[in-house]
Design a protein around this motif. Structure first.
Motif, PDB file in Angstrom:
ATOM      1  N   TYR A  87       7.816  -5.735 -12.113  1.00 38.10           N
ATOM      2  CA  TYR A  87       7.911  -6.645 -10.724  1.00 38.10           C
ATOM      3  C   TYR A  87       9.302  -7.045 -10.290  1.00 38.10           C
ATOM      4  N   THR A  88       9.206  -7.558  -9.024  1.00 39.12           N
ATOM      5  CA  THR A  88      10.139  -8.049  -8.351  1.00 39.12           C
ATOM      6  C   THR A  88       9.826  -9.437  -7.522  1.00 39.12           C
ATOM      7  N   LEU A  89      10.750  -9.873  -6.766  1.00 40.08           N
ATOM      8  CA  LEU A  89      10.426 -10.998  -6.014  1.00 40.08           C
ATOM      9  C   LEU A  89      10.349 -10.734  -4.579  1.00 40.08           C
ATOM     10  N   ARG A  90       9.610 -11.397  -3.818  1.00 44.70           N
ATOM     11  CA  ARG A  90       9.648 -11.421  -2.338  1.00 44.70           C
ATOM     12  C   ARG A  90       9.432 -12.509  -1.598  1.00 44.70           C
ATOM     13  N   VAL A 105       7.306 -14.844  -4.446  1.00 49.51           N
ATOM     14  CA  VAL A 105       6.138 -14.455  -5.345  1.00 49.51           C
ATOM     15  C   VAL A 105       6.719 -13.193  -6.096  1.00 49.51           C
ATOM     16  N   LEU A 106       5.567 -12.778  -7.301  1.00 48.43           N
ATOM     17  CA  LEU A 106       5.851 -11.771  -7.555  1.00 48.43           C
ATOM     18  C   LEU A 106       5.101 -10.660  -6.904  1.00 48.43           C
ATOM     19  N   SER A 107       6.009  -9.423  -6.783  1.00 52.00           N
ATOM     20  CA  SER A 107       5.402  -8.322  -6.174  1.00 52.00           C
ATOM     21  C   SER A 107       5.590  -7.127  -7.070  1.00 52.00           C
ATOM     22  N   ARG A 108       4.519  -6.247  -7.145  1.00 53.63           N
ATOM     23  CA  ARG A 108       4.301  -5.180  -8.045  1.00 53.63           C
ATOM     24  C   ARG A 108       5.486  -3.988  -7.708  1.00 53.63           C
ATOM     25  N   ARG A 109       5.734  -3.299  -8.375  1.00 56.15           N
ATOM     26  CA  ARG A 109       6.651  -2.019  -8.448  1.00 56.15           C
ATOM     27  C   ARG A 109       6.393  -1.216  -9.505  1.00 56.15           C
ATOM     28  N   GLU A 121      -6.092  -1.567 -10.926  1.00 55.99           N
ATOM     29  CA  GLU A 121      -6.800  -2.815 -11.202  1.00 55.99           C
ATOM     30  C   GLU A 121      -6.666  -3.719  -9.846  1.00 55.99           C
ATOM     31  N   PHE A 122      -8.036  -4.248  -9.532  1.00 55.94           N
ATOM     32  CA  PHE A 122      -7.926  -5.055  -8.094  1.00 55.94           C
ATOM     33  C   PHE A 122      -7.560  -6.501  -8.788  1.00 55.94           C
ATOM     34  N   VAL A 123      -6.346  -6.773  -9.061  1.00 55.01           N
ATOM     35  CA  VAL A 123      -6.047  -8.266  -9.686  1.00 55.01           C
ATOM     36  C   VAL A 123      -4.692  -8.477  -8.565  1.00 55.01           C
ATOM     37  N   TYR A 124      -5.220  -9.785  -7.946  1.00 61.73           N
ATOM     38  CA  TYR A 124      -4.104 -10.183  -6.855  1.00 61.73           C
ATOM     39  C   TYR A 124      -3.161 -11.199  -7.833  1.00 61.73           C
ATOM     40  N   VAL A 125      -2.050 -10.849  -7.786  1.00 63.67           N
ATOM     41  CA  VAL A 125      -0.796 -11.590  -8.261  1.00 63.67           C
ATOM     42  C   VAL A 125      -0.089 -12.853  -7.409  1.00 63.67           C
ATOM     43  N   TYR A 126      -0.502 -13.916  -7.867  1.00 62.22           N
ATOM     44  CA  TYR A 126      -0.033 -15.087  -7.276  1.00 62.22           C
ATOM     45  C   TYR A 126       1.623 -15.285  -7.318  1.00 62.22           C
ATOM     46  N   VAL A 169      -5.802  -2.838   8.861  1.00 64.01           N
ATOM     47  CA  VAL A 169      -5.359  -1.512   8.148  1.00 64.01           C
ATOM     48  C   VAL A 169      -3.911  -1.677   7.403  1.00 64.01           C
ATOM     49  N   TYR A 170      -2.907  -2.296   8.404  1.00 61.25           N
ATOM     50  CA  TYR A 170      -1.524  -2.516   7.641  1.00 61.25           C
ATOM     51  C   TYR A 170      -1.562  -3.367   6.688  1.00 61.25           C
ATOM     52  N   LYS A 171      -2.284  -4.623   6.792  1.00 66.43           N
ATOM     53  CA  LYS A 171      -2.334  -5.575   5.785  1.00 66.43           C
ATOM     54  C   LYS A 171      -2.971  -5.207   4.507  1.00 66.43           C
ATOM     55  N   TRP A 172      -3.876  -4.242   4.711  1.00 69.44           N
ATOM     56  CA  TRP A 172      -4.314  -3.590   3.455  1.00 69.44           C
ATOM     57  C   TRP A 172      -3.678  -2.743   2.644  1.00 69.44           C
ATOM     58  N   GLN A 173      -2.699  -1.997   3.296  1.00 68.63           N
ATOM     59  CA  GLN A 173      -1.668  -1.106   2.783  1.00 68.63           C
ATOM     60  C   GLN A 173      -0.331  -2.116   1.958  1.00 68.63           C
ATOM     61  N   ASP A 174      -0.269  -3.122   2.570  1.00 70.85           N
ATOM     62  CA  ASP A 174       0.670  -3.998   2.132  1.00 70.85           C
ATOM     63  C   ASP A 174       0.184  -4.658   0.798  1.00 70.85           C
ATOM     64  N   ILE A 175      -0.942  -5.130   0.717  1.00 63.79           N
ATOM     65  CA  ILE A 175      -1.799  -5.619  -0.440  1.00 63.79           C
ATOM     66  C   ILE A 175      -1.682  -4.511  -1.489  1.00 63.79           C
ATOM     67  N   LYS A 176      -2.220  -3.433  -1.407  1.00 59.28           N
ATOM     68  CA  LYS A 176      -2.040  -2.382  -2.372  1.00 59.28           C
ATOM     69  C   LYS A 176      -0.892  -2.229  -2.913  1.00 59.28           C
ATOM     70  N   LYS A 177       0.295  -2.363  -2.121  1.00 58.48           N
ATOM     71  CA  LYS A 177       1.660  -2.064  -2.309  1.00 58.48           C
ATOM     72  C   LYS A 177       2.289  -3.169  -3.047  1.00 58.48           C
ATOM     73  N   ASN A 178       2.003  -4.345  -2.955  1.00 61.59           N
ATOM     74  CA  ASN A 178       2.662  -5.471  -3.496  1.00 61.59           C
ATOM     75  C   ASN A 178       1.985  -6.620  -3.949  1.00 61.59           C
ATOM     76  N   HIS A 179       0.600  -6.638  -4.115  1.00 64.07           N
ATOM     77  CA  HIS A 179      -0.261  -7.567  -4.674  1.00 64.07           C
ATOM     78  C   HIS A 179      -1.288  -6.968  -5.743  1.00 64.07           C
ATOM     79  N   LEU A 180      -1.517  -5.443  -5.781  1.00 60.83           N
ATOM     80  CA  LEU A 180      -2.390  -5.306  -6.844  1.00 60.83           C
ATOM     81  C   LEU A 180      -1.963  -4.423  -7.899  1.00 60.83           C
ATOM     82  N   LYS A 181      -2.134  -4.743  -9.189  1.00 61.05           N
ATOM     83  CA  LYS A 181      -1.853  -3.953 -10.068  1.00 61.05           C
ATOM     84  C   LYS A 181      -2.208  -2.351  -9.863  1.00 61.05           C
ATOM     85  N   GLU A 182      -1.658  -1.547 -10.593  1.00 63.76           N
ATOM     86  CA  GLU A 182      -2.220   0.002 -10.414  1.00 63.76           C
ATOM     87  C   GLU A 182      -3.515   0.045 -11.104  1.00 63.76           C
TER      88      GLU A 182
END
Length: 291
Positions: free
Chosen positions: A180-183, A170-174, A286-291, A271-284
């Motif tokens: 974006y990269t893939l993970r 899936v796309l992952s934010r960088r 913006e609260f948008v989840y990238v599928y 706590v750890y999952k929210w850190q992962d979501i912020k790093k890899n799923h949310l646009k800067e």
């Protein structure tokens, strides 16, 4: 040599590594040399074994390896050939490397994905401690650092990989490149990916840490002899619905403790999952989840 003259294995290896560390060199002259263009791949001599493996399995593509005068770097190179002149027109646009979507269908050997991973991928580990149980939980993550390509290209590449090799990226934010990269998102998927390619660790021992999950896990155990090191269990992975709930709950101001109680998960897991979501799923910003 023509693209049509290559075997499926050769096409898969060549395109996989061309999308990774490889490049097609061009002279400063506006005209193409009579003998054609040349493939080049620069690397540290610490990765010599991997490039020697490439050279040994594809002698029709690669011609040799040259160590630079510094002694710390080298390059894998091909002879000049019309094949690379043609590939330049397929893989570059305004001197920018692009994914030749129309050529993916010819690259159905798993060595395509292996080359992408060994060239531009990584096995990243998340470690969480359970002090009361004296445990360290290791979670593997597979990344393909292809942020040089555009998101729409990565989407097509991800679909091709899933359709052809049955691995879901899936796309992952960088914050660099085209952002974006893939993970591989799920733990069981990451372990299945590693198990599929682990036999190559015998051919390329220097890549064992990147390919052999059991070996990598044992290294972590050796580093923490006083603790029990275990792999995270697939059943503990967060579902898409849970991730969406966490994002919505955070938007609504719900605390980590309340979220963990609602999901029946531990506080630190959330706590750890929210850190992962912020790093890899949310646009800067913006609260948008990238599928």
């Amino acid at each position: 040599m023509l693209w049509e003259e290559l075997t499926v294995f050769e096409k898969s290896l060549l395109l996989g590594t061309l999308l990774g560390d490889g490049t097609i060199a061009r002279t400063k002259s506006k005209t193409v040399p009579r003998k054609g263009l040349q493939y080049l791949e620069h690397f540290s001599v610490k990765q010599m074994e991997y490039r020697e493996w490439k050279l040994s399995i594809a002698p029709r593509i690669f011609e040799g390896i040259k160590i630079r005068s510094t002694g710390t770097s080298a390059e894998l190179f091909s002879r000049r050939d019309e094949l690379f002149t043609w590939l330049w027109t397929q893989c570059y646009e305004n001197r920018e490397k692009r994914i030749p979507i129309h050529l993916l269908k010819d690259c159905t050997h798993p060595v395509f994905l292996l080359a992408l991973y060994l060239d531009d991928g990584s096995l990243s580990l998340t470690k969480s401690k359970r002090s009361k149980l004296n445990q360290i939980i290791i979670t593997p993550h597979i990344y393909l650092y292809l942020q040089a390509f555009y998101p729409d290209e990565l989407e097509v590449l991800s679909e091709f990989i899933y359709r052809t090799f049955h691995h879901q990226f899936v796309l992952s934010r960088r914050s660099d490149g085209h952002f974006y990269t893939l993970r591989i998102q799920k733990t069981e998927e990451a372990i299945r990916f590693l198990n599929e390619f682990s036999p190559y660790a015998y051919a390329i021992p220097s890549m064992r840490k990147k390919l052999d999950w059991d070996y990598r896990l044992q290294l972590e155990r050796d580093q923490h002899p006083d603790m029990t090191v275990i792999a995270s269990k697939a059943k503990n992975d967060y579902t898409t619905e849970e991730i969406e709930f966490i994002i919505q709950a955070k938007q609504n101001g719900m605390t980590d403790a309340a979220i963990s109680q609602h999901l029946n998960r531990t506080y630190w897991s959330v706590v750890y999952k929210w850190q992962d979501i912020k790093k890899n799923h949310l646009k800067e910003n913006e609260f948008v989840y990238v599928y």
